[in-house]
Design an enzyme around this catalytic site. Structure first.
Site, PDB file in Angstrom:
ATOM      1  N   SER A 195       7.809   3.107  -6.071  1.00 43.79           N
ATOM      2  CA  SER A 195       7.857   3.013  -7.537  1.00 43.79           C
ATOM      3  C   SER A 195       9.231   3.423  -8.047  1.00 43.79           C
ATOM      4  O   SER A 195       9.921   4.229  -7.414  1.00 43.79           O
ATOM      5  CB  SER A 195       6.803   3.946  -8.131  1.00 43.79           C
ATOM      6  OG  SER A 195       6.976   4.068  -9.518  1.00 43.79           O
ATOM      7  N   TYR A 208       2.759  12.212  -8.442  1.00 42.50           N
ATOM      8  CA  TYR A 208       2.914  10.763  -8.232  1.00 42.50           C
ATOM      9  C   TYR A 208       4.337  10.451  -7.763  1.00 42.50           C
ATOM     10  O   TYR A 208       4.544   9.765  -6.767  1.00 42.50           O
ATOM     11  CB  TYR A 208       2.598  10.021  -9.533  1.00 42.50           C
ATOM     12  CG  TYR A 208       2.748   8.522  -9.433  1.00 42.50           C
ATOM     13  CD1 TYR A 208       1.795   7.752  -8.773  1.00 42.50           C
ATOM     14  CD2 TYR A 208       3.841   7.873 -10.006  1.00 42.50           C
ATOM     15  CE1 TYR A 208       1.936   6.374  -8.676  1.00 42.50           C
ATOM     16  CE2 TYR A 208       3.985   6.496  -9.914  1.00 42.50           C
ATOM     17  CZ  TYR A 208       3.031   5.755  -9.251  1.00 42.50           C
ATOM     18  OH  TYR A 208       3.182   4.388  -9.146  1.00 42.50           O
TER      19      TYR A 208
HETATM   20  N1  LIG Z   1       1.757  -1.154 -12.347  1.00 44.78           N
HETATM   21  C1  LIG Z   1       2.946  -0.601 -12.342  1.00 44.78           C
HETATM   22  O1  LIG Z   1       3.669  -0.597 -13.352  1.00 44.78           O
HETATM   23  C2  LIG Z   1       3.473   0.027 -11.096  1.00 44.78           C
HETATM   24  C3  LIG Z   1       4.799   0.507 -11.108  1.00 44.78           C
HETATM   25  C4  LIG Z   1       5.311   1.100  -9.966  1.00 44.78           C
HETATM   26  C5  LIG Z   1       4.540   1.169  -8.831  1.00 44.78           C
HETATM   27  N2  LIG Z   1       3.254   0.719  -8.840  1.00 44.78           N
HETATM   28  C6  LIG Z   1       2.505   0.832  -7.591  1.00 44.78           C
HETATM   29  O2  LIG Z   1       1.941  -0.419  -7.279  1.00 44.78           O
HETATM   30  C7  LIG Z   1       0.728  -0.254  -6.555  1.00 44.78           C
HETATM   31  C8  LIG Z   1      -0.377  -1.072  -7.192  1.00 44.78           C
HETATM   32  O3  LIG Z   1      -0.538  -0.626  -8.516  1.00 44.78           O
HETATM   33  P1  LIG Z   1      -1.291  -1.474  -9.622  1.00 44.78           P
HETATM   34  O4  LIG Z   1      -0.605  -1.174 -10.900  1.00 44.78           O
HETATM   35  O5  LIG Z   1      -1.435  -2.883  -9.194  1.00 44.78           O
HETATM   36  O6  LIG Z   1      -2.696  -0.733  -9.639  1.00 44.78           O
HETATM   37  P2  LIG Z   1      -4.141  -1.239 -10.077  1.00 44.78           P
HETATM   38  O7  LIG Z   1      -4.052  -2.422 -10.974  1.00 44.78           O
HETATM   39  O8  LIG Z   1      -4.828  -0.024 -10.569  1.00 44.78           O
HETATM   40  O9  LIG Z   1      -4.797  -1.751  -8.719  1.00 44.78           O
HETATM   41  C9  LIG Z   1      -5.092  -0.843  -7.733  1.00 44.78           C
HETATM   42  C10 LIG Z   1      -5.790  -1.558  -6.602  1.00 44.78           C
HETATM   43  O10 LIG Z   1      -6.055  -0.597  -5.616  1.00 44.78           O
HETATM   44  C11 LIG Z   1      -7.460  -0.496  -5.404  1.00 44.78           C
HETATM   45  N3  LIG Z   1      -7.779   0.897  -5.248  1.00 44.78           N
HETATM   46  C12 LIG Z   1      -7.554   1.889  -6.138  1.00 44.78           C
HETATM   47  N4  LIG Z   1      -7.961   3.054  -5.641  1.00 44.78           N
HETATM   48  C13 LIG Z   1      -8.448   2.791  -4.409  1.00 44.78           C
HETATM   49  C14 LIG Z   1      -9.009   3.586  -3.402  1.00 44.78           C
HETATM   50  N5  LIG Z   1      -9.179   4.883  -3.563  1.00 44.78           N
HETATM   51  N6  LIG Z   1      -9.407   2.997  -2.262  1.00 44.78           N
HETATM   52  C15 LIG Z   1      -9.254   1.665  -2.085  1.00 44.78           C
HETATM   53  N7  LIG Z   1      -8.728   0.867  -3.005  1.00 44.78           N
HETATM   54  C16 LIG Z   1      -8.338   1.415  -4.161  1.00 44.78           C
HETATM   55  C17 LIG Z   1      -8.100  -1.093  -6.607  1.00 44.78           C
HETATM   56  O11 LIG Z   1      -9.322  -1.642  -6.179  1.00 44.78           O
HETATM   57  P3  LIG Z   1     -10.758  -1.301  -6.829  1.00 44.78           P
HETATM   58  O12 LIG Z   1     -10.625  -1.743  -8.257  1.00 44.78           O
HETATM   59  O13 LIG Z   1     -11.723  -2.072  -6.051  1.00 44.78           O
HETATM   60  O14 LIG Z   1     -10.922   0.130  -6.719  1.00 44.78           O
HETATM   61  C18 LIG Z   1      -7.117  -2.180  -6.981  1.00 44.78           C
HETATM   62  O15 LIG Z   1      -7.308  -3.308  -6.199  1.00 44.78           O
HETATM   63  C19 LIG Z   1       0.471   1.247  -6.538  1.00 44.78           C
HETATM   64  O16 LIG Z   1       0.898   1.783  -5.326  1.00 44.78           O
HETATM   65  C20 LIG Z   1       1.318   1.774  -7.680  1.00 44.78           C
HETATM   66  O17 LIG Z   1       1.692   3.110  -7.465  1.00 44.78           O
HETATM   67  C21 LIG Z   1       2.712   0.147  -9.942  1.00 44.78           C
END
Ligand SMILES: NC(=O)c1ccc[n+]([C@@H]2O[C@H](COP(=O)([O-])OP(=O)(O)OC[C@H]3O[C@@H](n4cnc5c(N)ncnc54)[C@H](OP(=O)(O)O)[C@@H]3O)[C@@H](O)[C@H]2O)c1
Length: 329
Positions: A195, A208
């Site tokens: 991130s 985080y």
């Molecule tokens: N969005 C941003 O702006 C951003 C920025 C920087 C980095 N990131 C990183 O990108 C990655 C993805 O983020 P995102 O924004 O796409 O998140 P998200 O929309 O919340 O999606 C998270 C995914 O992970 C699954 N998940 C969550 N907790 C879990 C658990 N305990 N066990 C198994 N599966 C789990 C969820 O599935 P279920 O719904 O089935 O639980 C969902 O498919 C993360 O590592 C985050 O730190 C995101």
């Protein structure tokens, strides 16, 4: 007369030093622009053949946001996909979508990464026999809905372990499971989603931010260790992408949609092993490091301003959380 000569010499030396300094920064700037052009623009036209890494891609956290977008993009580029996430229903829905849209095979593994080390033998069993060319370690979670001090995290005892298990342990253990076969085949690609919050220590997101710098360092070290064996470990550091984690914030000038992000980030494979993933986030990263340097972010003044910002926007954030939860249900 001597003093005049000395002054002229000093002046000439200063001009030469100044000239070299300007030249150095011009070269550095030109090199950075060229690298950015290659990584984010040329890569759209000359893409790596991801299918060459192997038949299957494994994506953790694959049912929504960035993970789902990676899974769809990988399928569209010819890979079969193993989807790993918490909710069986969502996994089946994404698997069907991939099969219908791209005609690729899928497998699903339902697991909760917050549970710790005991989940990995079962995952290993499910992956056995598959030719895994690509692993995307995407799953990750924040530990509070907004910016908060460490002790203000709700239920900290449980939450700390969950975040470490999900953001750190998953990356290392999943890598341990797939890397030996990649090493045997002398090819493989591991993409670890870190991130922008790890580009500098980030107060009020302390746990985080710390878990994400772990991901960054782990990826960069591993890339150096295994590059000579034909394995690439790429670390991507997104800024803001509209997903459930960011309460599905509106896509705009500063916010990327998940499909657009995954598309651009996958293009950078073969061009960079440590990247913001897309040009918009790369520019934002450069601007942030100039206008909000690390010393400023860590100052008490900056922390107080961020706390004030979080307090004054609390109602707005809560409304966004409720709205986003409604959309997810
Ligand atoms: N969005 C941003 O702006 C951003 C920025 C920087 C980095 N990131 C990183 O990108 C990655 C993805 O983020 P995102 O924004 O796409 O998140 P998200 O929309 O919340 O999606 C998270 C995914 O992970 C699954 N998940 C969550 N907790 C879990 C658990 N305990 N066990 C198994 N599966 C789990 C969820 O599935 P279920 O719904 O089935 O639980 C969902 O498919 C993360 O590592 C985050 O730190 C995101």
């Amino acid at each position: 007369m001597d003093t005049l000569l000395e002054s002229a010499l000093v002046l000439r030396a200063l001009v030469v030093i100044g000239g070299f300094t300007v030249l150095f920064y011009c070269c550095k700037f030109t090199w950075k622009c060229w690298r950015g052009f290659r990584v984010y623009v040329l890569s759209e036209y000359w893409r790596a053949d991801l299918r060459a890494y192997g038949q299957w891609a494994v994506v953790t956290g694959a049912t929504s946001g960035i993970g789902k977008a990676y899974a769809m993009e990988l399928a569209s580029r010819g890979l079969d996909v193993v989807l790993v996430s918490r909710s069986e229903g969502k996994l089946q829905a994404v698997a069907k979508e991939i099969e219908r849209m791209y005609g690729r095979q899928t497998r699903i593994i339902q697991t909760d990464f917050t549970e710790g080390p005991q989940i990995y033998p079962r995952i290993a069993e499910k992956l056995q026999g598959l030719e895994i060319g690509i692993l995307v370690n995407n799953v990750g979670m924040n530990y509070a809905g907004m910016l908060v001090s460490f002790l203000d995290v709700p239920d900290p005892e449980q939450r700390i372990t969950q975040v470490i298990n999900c953001n750190i342990l998953s990356v290392t253990q999943m890598t341990r499971l797939v890397l030996p076969h990649m090493a045997e085949r002398h090819k493989g690609l591991i993409i670890n989603v870190s991130s922008e919050a790890a580009s500098a220590p980030q107060p009020l997101l302390s746990l985080y931010s710390a878990t994400k710098i772990f991901v960054t360092y782990f990826s960069r070290c591993l890339n150096s260790e295994y590059r000579s064996q034909g394995i690439t470990v790429q670390c991507v550091t997104p800024f803001i992408v509209s997903t459930n984690m960011t309460y599905n914030i509106e896509v705009g000038a500063f916010v990327k949609s998940a499909p657009a992000y995954a598309h651009e980030a996958l293009n950078t494979v073969g061009y960079s092993s440590f990247t913001s993933g897309c040009i918009l986030h790369a520019l934002q990263h450069s601007a942030l490091s100039v206008f909000f340097p690390e010393w400023f972010r860590l100052s008490s003044f900056s922390v107080r301003q961020m706390e004030r910002f979080a307090r004054s926007h609390q109602q707005q954030i809560e409304a966004m959380i409720q709205e986003s939860q409604k959309k997810q249900n």
